[in-house]
Scaffold this active site. Sequence first.
Site, short mmCIF file in Angstrom:
data_model
loop_
_atom_site.label_atom_id
_atom_site.label_comp_id
_atom_site.label_asym_id
_atom_site.label_seq_id
_atom_site.Cartn_x
_atom_site.Cartn_y
_atom_site.Cartn_z
N GLU A 101 -11.43 0.34 5.29
CA GLU A 101 -10.15 0.19 4.58
C GLU A 101 -9.80 -1.28 4.41
OE1 GLU A 101 -8.66 2.64 3.06
OE2 GLU A 101 -10.12 4.03 3.89
N TRP A 155 -11.55 -2.19 1.49
CA TRP A 155 -10.89 -1.78 0.22
C TRP A 155 -9.94 -2.90 -0.23
CZ3 TRP A 155 -11.24 1.60 -3.66
CH2 TRP A 155 -12.00 2.75 -3.49
N TRP A 215 1.27 6.86 -22.83
CA TRP A 215 2.21 6.82 -21.70
C TRP A 215 3.62 6.96 -22.22
CZ3 TRP A 215 -0.84 7.16 -17.70
CH2 TRP A 215 -2.02 6.43 -17.63
N ASN A 241 -0.19 6.10 2.95
CA ASN A 241 -1.16 6.02 1.85
C ASN A 241 -1.38 7.35 1.14
OD1 ASN A 241 -3.33 4.70 0.28
ND2 ASN A 241 -4.61 6.16 1.39
N TRP A 259 1.90 3.94 -15.66
CA TRP A 259 1.61 3.51 -14.28
C TRP A 259 2.26 2.17 -13.97
CZ3 TRP A 259 -1.23 -1.06 -13.75
CH2 TRP A 259 -1.92 -1.50 -14.88
N TRP A 270 -2.70 1.41 -8.22
CA TRP A 270 -2.04 2.14 -9.31
C TRP A 270 -3.04 2.46 -10.42
CZ3 TRP A 270 2.10 5.01 -9.95
CH2 TRP A 270 3.10 4.93 -9.00
C1 FAD Z 1 -0.17 3.74 -5.65
C2 FAD Z 1 -0.55 2.89 -4.45
C3 FAD Z 1 0.01 1.63 -4.28
C4 FAD Z 1 -0.35 0.82 -3.19
N1 FAD Z 1 0.23 -0.42 -3.04
C5 FAD Z 1 -0.13 -1.21 -2.00
C6 FAD Z 1 0.46 -2.49 -1.84
O1 FAD Z 1 1.28 -2.96 -2.62
N2 FAD Z 1 0.09 -3.22 -0.74
C7 FAD Z 1 -0.83 -2.77 0.16
O2 FAD Z 1 -1.16 -3.47 1.11
N3 FAD Z 1 -1.44 -1.57 -0.01
C8 FAD Z 1 -1.10 -0.77 -1.05
N4 FAD Z 1 -1.69 0.46 -1.19
C9 FAD Z 1 -2.81 0.83 -0.30
C10 FAD Z 1 -2.44 1.59 0.98
O3 FAD Z 1 -1.58 2.67 0.69
C11 FAD Z 1 -1.78 0.71 2.04
O4 FAD Z 1 -2.53 -0.45 2.24
C12 FAD Z 1 -1.68 1.47 3.38
O5 FAD Z 1 -0.93 2.64 3.22
C13 FAD Z 1 -1.02 0.57 4.40
O6 FAD Z 1 -0.82 1.25 5.58
P1 FAD Z 1 -1.59 0.81 6.91
O7 FAD Z 1 -1.48 -0.66 7.09
O8 FAD Z 1 -1.10 1.68 8.00
O9 FAD Z 1 -3.07 1.18 6.52
P2 FAD Z 1 -4.38 1.43 7.41
O10 FAD Z 1 -4.90 2.76 7.04
O11 FAD Z 1 -4.13 1.16 8.82
O12 FAD Z 1 -5.40 0.36 6.79
C14 FAD Z 1 -5.51 -0.98 7.29
C15 FAD Z 1 -5.38 -1.96 6.15
O13 FAD Z 1 -6.41 -1.75 5.18
C16 FAD Z 1 -5.90 -2.02 3.88
N5 FAD Z 1 -5.94 -0.79 3.09
C17 FAD Z 1 -5.80 0.48 3.51
N6 FAD Z 1 -5.93 1.35 2.48
C18 FAD Z 1 -6.14 0.60 1.39
C19 FAD Z 1 -6.34 0.90 0.02
N7 FAD Z 1 -6.38 2.17 -0.43
N8 FAD Z 1 -6.53 -0.11 -0.86
C20 FAD Z 1 -6.52 -1.40 -0.43
N9 FAD Z 1 -6.33 -1.75 0.87
C21 FAD Z 1 -6.14 -0.77 1.77
C22 FAD Z 1 -4.46 -2.47 4.04
O14 FAD Z 1 -4.41 -3.87 4.09
C23 FAD Z 1 -4.09 -1.85 5.38
O15 FAD Z 1 -3.04 -2.53 6.03
C24 FAD Z 1 -1.32 1.29 -2.26
C25 FAD Z 1 -1.87 2.57 -2.45
C26 FAD Z 1 -1.48 3.36 -3.51
C27 FAD Z 1 -2.12 4.71 -3.68
#
Ligand code: FAD
Length: 480
Positions: A281, A284, A312, A347, A365, A388
């Site tokens: 992640e 990602w 859209w 997420n 979007w 997005w």
């Molecule tokens: C529509 C949408 C918008 C989002 N907008 C943002 C945003 O503005 N900022 C943001 O940081 N994340 C965003 N995310 C990705 C993700 O939802 C969040 O990073 C995650 O929920 C953060 O929670 P966590 O720190 O507990 O994640 P954990 O699951 O603990 O993951 C650890 C770290 O990995 C990174 N990460 C995790 N999932 C993703 C992912 N799918 N894509 C990229 N990096 C990821 C983040 O930095 C996160 O803090 C978005 C996802 C969606 C579907």
Amino acid sequence: MSSTSPVLFWFRQDLRLDDNPALRAAIDTGQPVVPVFVLDDVTPGDMAYGSASRWWLHKSLDSLGEQLKSAGSTLVLRRGDAKEIIPKLVQEIGASQVFWNRRYAKWQVEADKALKKSLEDDEIRVTSCNGRLLYEPWDIETKSGGPYRVFTPFWKALKSQGNVRDTVTAIRKIDGPSRYPATDTLSDWALLPTKPNWAKGFEEVWEPGEKGAMSALRNFLDGPVDSYKDDRNRPDRNGTSRLSPHLHFGEISPVQIWHLVRNKISAGEVPDSQGDVFLSEIAWREFSYSLIYFNPEMHKKELMEKFRDFPWEHSEKKLEAWKKGQTGYPIVDAGMRQLWREGWMHNRIRMVVGSFLVKHLLLDWRDGMMWFWDTLVDADEANNTASWQWIAGCGADAAPYFRIFNPMTQGERFDPDGDYVRKYVEELRDLPAKHIHTPWDAPKDVLKKAGVELGRTYPEPMVDHKQARQNALDAYQSIK
Ligand SMILES: Cc1cc2nc3c(=O)[nH]c(=O)nc-3n(C[C@H](O)[C@H](O)[C@H](O)COP(=O)(O)OP(=O)(O)OC[C@H]3O[C@@H](n4cnc5c(N)ncnc54)[C@H](O)[C@@H]3O)c2cc1C
């Protein structure tokens, strides 16, 4: 300039003292260091800090200011256009060098390049470092050259890069000039909401700052990581790290996270299978940064060209119902209300509400992205834009457009007892689990007993799921 002239360190998205390569480099000059943060609402244009980010920024700067004080330094705060503020400050303190950690969005790259050139024209040396990513976007290339558009090979390539750099030594003491330049007062920036204070709920769940970042990581590594692979999809559990705002503001670096997790895996304290999914992640996030770096218009334009003709819709009424968590679909409304209350959303639920906006409501979007930009404490140009586009089906490695999330089955699968919905949609809290994701199907007496009157205490579904699904598929046909 003499070797006793000060050097300027510009804090940006790296609000930490540990593992801060550019700050370390500034200190290693042996010259007095003046640390500055500039609140620049001019250069970013649309991407100026959103409301929730401003709340976080205040708290984070407050905490950084205290840390710097303990290290014998002073954080200088200035507000305005950075391309004017930084050269002015350089002149004011007679600095010979400027240090910063790199940023990757188009407006950031362009602004930094221009500023670097103008400083160097004035014979001020500029040193920039990577303090934000495991690897620079240009370090990870496909075999034929160029950036990846699919995550799995990107992740493989990232892992095969070899060792992630070591963390740089933590900073305990910073020598400064005998007199610091004038600084703004943080409270004068009015970053915190007052009338009303809509951020009360934020205080209950977040601890902005470097200390809060490290304790979030440690709490996660002390338990939730062991079942991360499954629990990361469960909004009703504390299954993820909640590190995203800390990572966004650079209160912790991905390099620190990487080494701590890998060390725990090597010591047998974290199962490899779980730790590796967590690190993927983090990858990602690296992938998102690669995408925005190589596709600088991505926050405006769909990566997949055919989607640039997608019909859209723009409807304030529909958008408002979505923003306020009044769609009549409990899992969607719970997510949108979690966002209001905590400035954050799980997420899995971000995917559900994103899909609902784009596919059930057929809204653009970019409208969803900008709402998230304003309301998320972790609003991040790379992750928000890439995610997005991914959920809208027009991004890199995106979910195919025709795969439309069903909000009822998503709710039943990932919030089986309805605890997540009950927490945020209080008017449904007395509904039994069996009906919590489909209140419109509940028998009248069940609704009555739970005090739910559809259309009065809680909305009827704003669109019919089957019809909305068909409309989305029809719209997709028009660009296929
Ligand atoms: C529509 C949408 C918008 C989002 N907008 C943002 C945003 O503005 N900022 C943001 O940081 N994340 C965003 N995310 C990705 C993700 O939802 C969040 O990073 C995650 O929920 C953060 O929670 P966590 O720190 O507990 O994640 P954990 O699951 O603990 O993951 C650890 C770290 O990995 C990174 N990460 C995790 N999932 C993703 C992912 N799918 N894509 C990229 N990096 C990821 C983040 O930095 C996160 O803090 C978005 C996802 C969606 C579907």
